[in-house]
Design an enzyme around this catalytic site. Structure first.
Site, PDB file in Angstrom:
ATOM      1  N   SER A  27       0.723  -1.223   0.122  1.00 42.75           N
ATOM      2  CA  SER A  27       0.068  -0.027   0.143  1.00 42.75           C
ATOM      3  C   SER A  27       0.767   1.336  -0.115  1.00 42.75           C
ATOM      4  O   SER A  27       0.233   2.487  -0.299  1.00 42.75           O
ATOM      5  CB  SER A  27      -0.984  -0.115   1.276  1.00 42.75           C
ATOM      6  OG  SER A  27      -0.162  -0.014   2.557  1.00 42.75           O
ATOM      7  N   ASP A 317      -3.549   8.578   7.573  1.00 46.47           N
ATOM      8  CA  ASP A 317      -4.309   7.517   8.156  1.00 46.47           C
ATOM      9  C   ASP A 317      -3.337   7.281   9.320  1.00 46.47           C
ATOM     10  O   ASP A 317      -2.420   7.558   9.615  1.00 46.47           O
ATOM     11  CB  ASP A 317      -5.203   6.422   7.453  1.00 46.47           C
ATOM     12  CG  ASP A 317      -4.222   5.810   6.752  1.00 46.47           C
ATOM     13  OD1 ASP A 317      -3.038   5.484   7.089  1.00 46.47           O
ATOM     14  OD2 ASP A 317      -4.602   4.961   5.635  1.00 46.47           O
ATOM     15  N   HIS A 320      -0.497   5.374   6.948  1.00 50.85           N
ATOM     16  CA  HIS A 320       0.426   5.777   5.729  1.00 50.85           C
ATOM     17  C   HIS A 320       0.700   7.303   6.110  1.00 50.85           C
ATOM     18  O   HIS A 320      -0.518   8.214   6.249  1.00 50.85           O
ATOM     19  CB  HIS A 320      -0.627   5.619   4.641  1.00 50.85           C
ATOM     20  CG  HIS A 320      -0.879   4.063   4.112  1.00 50.85           C
ATOM     21  ND1 HIS A 320      -2.007   3.610   4.968  1.00 50.85           N
ATOM     22  CD2 HIS A 320      -0.476   3.115   3.712  1.00 50.85           C
ATOM     23  CE1 HIS A 320      -2.274   2.254   4.325  1.00 50.85           C
ATOM     24  NE2 HIS A 320      -1.053   1.987   4.009  1.00 50.85           N
TER      25      HIS A 320
END
Length: 343
Positions: A27, A317, A320
């Site tokens: 991610s 978040d 990240h």
């Protein structure tokens, strides 16, 4: 110096040819390959992408651009690095490279299985598909040149440690910290050797960042005071050290290729510990929601706690970083990457 477009923001070493950027991993670098997978590991909804091209959620796990885009942009290759599985991708979009990463993937094959995302082995198969498609467009000779002169970026391992090892009852009873990091490094080495066999010659591999200090792990494992979790950071340092040694070994085994470790641990830890030095205020929680635990589907437009001004935050978040932090990290890594791989 040869490069695809003249807008490169960094000095590329003389005689270096960078034809394209190819990205594999998780991610940190996925630009939207998970959007059409049946998985909870997605971010193609608000408020993700709040600062991306007019507020467009694309599957990037941040408020804006992520390292894949920033590398391509800084090198003057292209403004954004498209996801290979984007259904709107055109043949001409393949020129200059694409992204094969899948959020939630890891070097341990079990990591991808647990959350139904693309394993690293599948990402390699997509690279083969990419070459076949591009060949139909520009011919075999130009494809071979594109592949041989591409810059390859790999980012994986975080989900192996945070999710598979510490938060599921699978690997932790089979392996201690040392033996699991050895499993990860063996898997990483196999992946890199397969990537080399498919034509890659210049490969930068992200180290793991201080996972024990990211907001979600402070919340889950840092006690009532949400301290950094030293077990996690110890494991990360062990993995990074072993991976660095393995990259040196591979460089010896493949003299016509170069691989280098891109250290994100030290730089990101410094940003977390000294946020004001970098223009940030808050480093122990994310902007999205409460910032303590939300990521993926929990970071959504109905979460009314999301901050209004992301510029003061290190994290978007709970897992990240923000685009501004990614830009700082890539800017710091790019010079060493080019020296290590092209000088």
């Amino acid at each position: 110096m040869q490069i695809c477009t003249p807008q490169a923001a960094v000095g590329v070493p003389e005689n270096a040819t960078i034809s394209a950027v190819f990205v594999f991993g998780d991610s940190i670098v996925d630009t939207g390959n998970n959007n059409n997978l049946i998985t909870l590991v997605k971010s193609n909804f608000p408020p993700y992408g709040r600062d991306f091209m007019g507020g467009k959620p694309t599957g990037r796990f941040s408020n804006g651009r992520i390292p894949s885009d920033i590398f391509a942009q800084q090198l003057g290759i292209k403004e954004l690095l498209p996801a290979f599985l984007d259904p709107n991708l055109q043949l001409q979009d393949l020129i200059g490279g694409v992204n094969f990463a899948s959020a939630g993937a890891g070097f341990d094959p079990l990591t991808s299985e647990l959350v139904f995302v693309m394993p690293m082995s599948k990402q390699l198969r997509l690279f083969d598909e990419y070459k076949t498609k591009l060949k139909s467009f520009i011919g075999e000779e130009r494809v071979n040149s594109t592949v041989a002169n591409g810059l390859y970026i790999v980012s994986a391992g975080s989900d192996d440690i945070v999710n598979t090892y510490f938060h599921t009852p699978t690997r932790i009873f089979q392996y201690n910290l040392s033996s699991y990091t050895e499993l990860l490094v063996r898997s990483a080495s196999s992946f890199l050797q397969e990537l080399h066999a498919k034509g890659a010659r210049r490969i930068g591999v992200f180290s793991l960042s201080p996972l024990g200090c990211i907001p979600s792990q402070r919340t889950l494992a840092g006690g009532i005071e949400r301290r950094c979790t030293e077990d996690y950071n110890q494991m990360v340092r062990l993995f990074n050290s072993k991976l660095s040694s393995e990259l040196r070994r591979l460089n010896g085994a493949f003299p016509h290729a170069r691989m280098t470790l891109l250290d994100t641990y030290g730089p990101l830890l410094d940003v977390m510990k000294n946020p004001r030095s970098y223009g940030f205020e808050i480093s122990d929680r994310g902007c999205c929601g409460s910032g303590l635990i939300e990521a993926g589907f929990m970071c959504n437009q109905w979460n009314l706690l999301t901050c209004s001004n992301v510029s003061g935050y290190v994290f978007w978040d709970s897992y990240h970083p923000t685009e501004n932090v990614y830009r700082i990290l890539v800017q710091g890594l790019l010079g060493k990457l080019l020296v290590d791989l092209y000088s």
